[in-house]
Each structure stands twice: as structure tokens, then as C-alpha cells.
Design a protein around this motif. Structure first.
Motif, mmCIF file in Angstrom:
data_model
loop_
_atom_site.group_PDB
_atom_site.id
_atom_site.type_symbol
_atom_site.label_atom_id
_atom_site.label_comp_id
_atom_site.label_asym_id
_atom_site.label_seq_id
_atom_site.Cartn_x
_atom_site.Cartn_y
_atom_site.Cartn_z
ATOM 1 N N ALA A 90 7.632 -7.980 2.487
ATOM 2 C CA ALA A 90 6.188 -7.959 2.265
ATOM 3 C C ALA A 90 5.585 -6.739 2.953
ATOM 4 O O ALA A 90 5.904 -6.434 4.095
ATOM 5 C CB ALA A 90 5.571 -9.226 2.825
ATOM 6 N N CYS A 91 4.681 -6.061 2.227
ATOM 7 C CA CYS A 91 4.022 -4.891 2.835
ATOM 8 C C CYS A 91 2.908 -5.350 3.770
ATOM 9 O O CYS A 91 2.514 -4.638 4.684
ATOM 10 C CB CYS A 91 3.483 -3.964 1.750
ATOM 11 S SG CYS A 91 1.991 -4.580 0.923
ATOM 12 N N GLY A 92 2.361 -6.540 3.500
ATOM 13 C CA GLY A 92 1.299 -7.066 4.356
ATOM 14 C C GLY A 92 -0.091 -6.569 3.993
ATOM 15 O O GLY A 92 -1.084 -7.066 4.529
ATOM 16 N N ALA A 93 -0.178 -5.610 3.079
ATOM 17 C CA ALA A 93 -1.479 -4.989 2.802
ATOM 18 C C ALA A 93 -1.958 -5.136 1.363
ATOM 19 O O ALA A 93 -3.143 -4.964 1.091
ATOM 20 C CB ALA A 93 -1.401 -3.501 3.155
ATOM 21 N N CYS A 94 -1.054 -5.469 0.434
ATOM 22 C CA CYS A 94 -1.465 -5.519 -0.978
ATOM 23 C C CYS A 94 -2.193 -6.836 -1.271
ATOM 24 O O CYS A 94 -2.251 -7.740 -0.439
ATOM 25 C CB CYS A 94 -0.246 -5.366 -1.883
ATOM 26 S SG CYS A 94 0.823 -6.817 -1.914
ATOM 27 N N ALA A 95 -2.728 -6.934 -2.469
ATOM 28 C CA ALA A 95 -3.505 -8.122 -2.832
ATOM 29 C C ALA A 95 -2.650 -9.392 -2.773
ATOM 30 O O ALA A 95 -3.101 -10.432 -2.293
ATOM 31 C CB ALA A 95 -4.087 -7.941 -4.239
ATOM 32 N N SER A 96 -1.394 -9.318 -3.236
ATOM 33 C CA SER A 96 -0.523 -10.507 -3.195
ATOM 34 C C SER A 96 -0.279 -10.958 -1.759
ATOM 35 O O SER A 96 -0.336 -12.146 -1.453
ATOM 36 C CB SER A 96 0.818 -10.211 -3.869
ATOM 37 O OG SER A 96 0.640 -10.013 -5.242
ATOM 38 N N CYS A 97 0.024 -10.004 -0.896
ATOM 39 C CA CYS A 97 0.284 -10.349 0.509
ATOM 40 C C CYS A 97 -0.954 -10.983 1.135
ATOM 41 O O CYS A 97 -0.854 -11.963 1.878
ATOM 42 C CB CYS A 97 0.692 -9.116 1.306
ATOM 43 S SG CYS A 97 2.393 -8.603 0.981
ATOM 44 N N LYS A 98 -2.128 -10.446 0.822
ATOM 45 C CA LYS A 98 -3.361 -10.983 1.405
ATOM 46 C C LYS A 98 -3.620 -12.413 0.943
ATOM 47 O O LYS A 98 -4.252 -13.192 1.645
ATOM 48 C CB LYS A 98 -4.550 -10.085 1.076
ATOM 49 C CG LYS A 98 -4.555 -8.826 1.931
ATOM 50 C CD LYS A 98 -5.713 -7.931 1.565
ATOM 51 C CE LYS A 98 -5.672 -6.653 2.391
ATOM 52 N NZ LYS A 98 -6.458 -5.604 1.757
ATOM 53 N N LEU A 104 5.382 -12.121 -4.180
ATOM 54 C CA LEU A 104 4.966 -11.313 -5.332
ATOM 55 C C LEU A 104 4.678 -9.859 -4.952
ATOM 56 O O LEU A 104 4.303 -9.057 -5.803
ATOM 57 C CB LEU A 104 3.727 -11.939 -5.997
ATOM 58 C CG LEU A 104 3.947 -13.338 -6.586
ATOM 59 C CD1 LEU A 104 2.650 -13.869 -7.201
ATOM 60 C CD2 LEU A 104 5.058 -13.329 -7.637
ATOM 61 N N CYS A 105 4.861 -9.536 -3.675
ATOM 62 C CA CYS A 105 4.638 -8.151 -3.231
ATOM 63 C C CYS A 105 5.657 -7.241 -3.913
ATOM 64 O O CYS A 105 6.845 -7.531 -3.947
ATOM 65 C CB CYS A 105 4.795 -8.070 -1.710
ATOM 66 S SG CYS A 105 4.572 -6.394 -1.082
ATOM 67 N N LEU A 106 5.171 -6.143 -4.471
ATOM 68 C CA LEU A 106 6.061 -5.230 -5.199
ATOM 69 C C LEU A 106 6.536 -4.054 -4.344
ATOM 70 O O LEU A 106 7.320 -3.237 -4.809
ATOM 71 C CB LEU A 106 5.345 -4.691 -6.453
ATOM 72 C CG LEU A 106 5.101 -5.735 -7.546
ATOM 73 C CD1 LEU A 106 4.239 -5.146 -8.663
ATOM 74 C CD2 LEU A 106 6.417 -6.236 -8.119
HETATM 75 ZN ZN LIG Z 1 2.404 -6.598 -0.270
#
Ligand SMILES: [Zn+2]
Ligand SMILES: [Zn+2]
Length: 358
Positions: A90-98, A104-106
Motif C-alpha cells: 500500500a502506498c498509503g496516499a492514494c484514494a483506495s488506501c485512504k 486495491l492500491c495500484l
Molecule cells: Zn495506495
């Protein structure tokens, strides 16, 4: 160092080579010494081209080991830490992570096009941006998740893919209700984990469906209340649900034909949970009338749905409490040299999970 390499998509054997180098170490990266890795059906699917993956590549994405070195800017990890490999970081910053849907983080897929290895012949990719059939690999720091000291590497490896996928399908995605009737089509490592998840949730009936007798026997040990071959499934539905269909049916094969069987054996208003990873040209069909009239909920579940790190923690907590059995899922153990035998055992359905010790 040694790694098992698939030279071309479509080949069915890996070559274990000792001239492979793990590349890409630098800021934000960690170098890992892999200690145990499981063989997941997705490795076969990448080898035969069902799942997209550039070649040549090192398969394997269900691994655990120790941190050898951390790059600049990496916080929370240091050399010697025990970790499992998260192939979907998880990047932690994208809409899915939020939203808390880190599965679903790409961001992680962006790494998949960058080689993780090289050898004198040229670049070698790692499956899903990791590649764990190797002694060492360099991955992004968010692909290395620290594990408690009491979790053996082989157990951590399983949690890295199969266990999280199956448990999460039952707990996060389908949210199986206590007292319900469940059927699980496909009883390899992921299907067995879905059975365990359904049991933890309190399902009253859990029917395992698999053509392989040894898998049906295994399913009974892990909490299935009965196990049937695919041609006995219709009878089981009649007997258990009076023909209405199951409250939940899990498709853990990844084929439209089994997804359709699962759909037809789900009761009206029930849930079909699709867990298997299938091919882009294999279409699942539902007509518009049945879709509307039968109101069956079709819920796909990738990597167990929900928050991946939380799913790992939950799997560890359930294992530690003795509520799920992960040790018995490892039916075969090999060294890296035995990898091709292990692939054959998986193809015939002989193994639930093979642990490759490195
Ligand atoms: Zn993400
Ligand atoms: Zn997997």
C-alpha cells in the motif's frame, strides 16, 4: 546467488541458476534474505500466461525472511528484522488506501515492470514485483512487513498470500454470518483458508467441492462439514439447502465455468464470492433477468479485500489462539532444487501448500 528462473512464458519448468543478482537497492528499498516461500497457484498462472507477467522472471510472491540491508529514508525496519513479503504493498496516499481498501492500491503494480534481478544474459523480472524463489531480493520497504518473533518463516510466508486471500474472502468480503450454509469450490491452499474463515465466522454447514480426493479429505480436517466431488455438488445442495442454494458460495478456481456453477448453487439473495484469479479472455455470463430477479450478490475478493496489514495481524492472532491451523496446510517441503517436483505436485492437486526452504 541462487534463484529459480522461468525463461519464457509457457514453459513448465524452472531453471535453478546460481548466477542471479538481486538489483535495485537504494533509497526506500530493502534487501531481503528469503528463508521460506510457498508455492501459490498464481505462480503457475504467471508461468502459463493466464496472469500477465513479463519474462524471463523469478516466480514466487508468498515469502518471508530477514532484512539484510535498508536503503536511505526507510523507517521502521532494520537489518536482522524478520518480515513477510507483501506483493501488493500500500502506498498509503492514494484514494483506495485512504478508504482503507489497501488491497486495491495500484502503486505496487508500478514496480512490476522494473526488473528485480539480472544475470549475465540480461534483466530478469520478479513475479508481481517481488519474486521469492530466490535467496535474496530487493523490494520497496512497504513490501516488507515485520512479523512477531513467534511466527515461523514458513507460516509468515503463507500469510503473505494464500491464507490472507482465503480468510479475507470469508471474513472481509463475504462477511459470512453465523449459522449460514457455505460451499467452497476449489480446495487448495486458498480454498482451505476460506473454509477456515467460514468456520471462524460460525458457518453451520461448510461443503468443500473438489475433484481431488486428497483435497476433499484435507478440507474435512480444516473445518468442512462435508466434502464432495463436483458431480455430487447438486445432491449436496438438495440435501443441505432443500434445493434453495447455499447462503454463500466461494469460487476459488478462477474459471468462468466454476463461477457459473457457483452462481447457480447460490440461493436467491445469497452471495457468490469470486476468489480465483482468472484469465482476461474468460468471460463470466449472467443474463439481465436472473441478475435482477434472483438478487444474488456477486462479490469479487482480491487478496482478501480490506486493509492488508490488518488482515495479516488478524491471521496471526487467529493462528496464535489456535482458531486456525496453518502448520497442517504445509503438506510438502522442498529445497530450491526440488522446485519442479513441487510445481508438478501442485498441478495434480497433490499438495495444499509446498514450503520451499532457502
Ligand atoms: Zn495506495
Ligand atoms: Zn498467491
Amino acid at each position: 546467488m541462487r534463484a529459480a528462473v522461468l525463461h519464457e512464458t509457457g514453459q513448465d519448468k524452472l531453471e535453478v541458476l546460481d548466477d542471479v543478482e538481486a538489483v535495485g537497492f537504494g533509497p526506500g528499498k530493502v534487501r531481503l534474505r528469503i528463508r521460506a516461500t510457498g508455492l501459490c497457484h498464481s505462480d503457475l498462472s504467471a508461468m502459463n500466461g493466464v496472469l500477465p507477467q513479463p519474462a524471463p522472471f523469478v516466480p514466487g510472491h508468498e515469502g518471508a525472511g530477514e532484512v539484510l540491508d535498508v536503503g536511505d529514508g526507510v523507517t521502521g525496519l532494520s537489518a536482522g528484522d524478520r518480515v513477510l513479503v507483501c506483493w501488493l504493498p500500500a502506498c498509503g496516499a492514494c484514494a483506495s488506501c485512504k478508504r482503507g481498501q489497501t488491497h486495491l492500491c495500484l502503486a505496487g503494480f508500478m514496480n512490476a515492470g522494473t526488473p528485480n534481478f539480472k544475470r549475465p544474459g540480461g534483466d530478469v523480472f520478479g513475479f508481481a514485483g517481488t519474486g521469492t524463489f530466490t535467496e535474496e531480493v530487493v523490494v520497496g520497504a512497504n513490501c516488507a512487513v515485520a512479523i512477531p518473533d513467534d511466527v515461523p518463516f514458513e507460516i509468515a510466508a503463507l500469510i503473505g498470500c494464500g491464507v490472507t486471500t482465503g480468510l479475507g474472502a470469508a471474513i472481509n468480503t463475504a462477511q459470512v454470518e453465523a449459522g449460514s450454509s457455505v460451499a467452497v469450490i476449489g480446495c487448495g491452499g486458498v480454498g482451505i483458508s476460506a473454509i477456515q474463515g467460514a468456520r471462524v465466522q460460525g458457518a453451520a454447514q461448510i461443503v468443500a467441492v473438489d475433484p481431488v480426493a486428497s483435497r476433499r479429505e484435507a478440507a474435512l480436517r480444516f473445518g468442512a462439514t462435508e466434502a464432495v466431488s463436483p458431480d455430487e455438488f447438486g445432491d449436496a445442495k438438495q440435501r443441505i439447502t432443500a434445493g434453495e442454494g447455499f447462503d454463500y458460495v466461494f469460487e476459488v478456481v478462477g474459471k468462468s465455468v466454476t463461477a457459473r456453477t457457483a452462481y447457480e448453487n447460490t440461493r436467491r439473495g445469497g452471495t457468490l464470492c469470486v476468489v480465483g484469479a482468472g484469465a482476461m479472455d474468460d468471460n463470466f455470463e449472467v443474463n439481465m433477468f436472473e441478475l435482477f430477479f434472483d438478487e444474488k450478490r456477486i462479490l469479487p475478493s482480491m487478496y482478501g479485500g480490506g486493509d492488508v496489514l490488518r488482515s495479516y495481524e488478524r491471521a496471526i492472532a487467529l493462528w496464535r489462539a489456535g482458531r486456525i491451523d496453518l502448520e497442517s496446510m504445509i503438506t510438502h517441503r522442498v529445497r530450491l532444487d526440488g522446485i519442479n517436483d513441487a510445481l508438478d505436485q501442485m498441478r495434480t492437486g497433490e499438495s495444499l501448500r509446498t514450503c520451499i526452504e532457502l
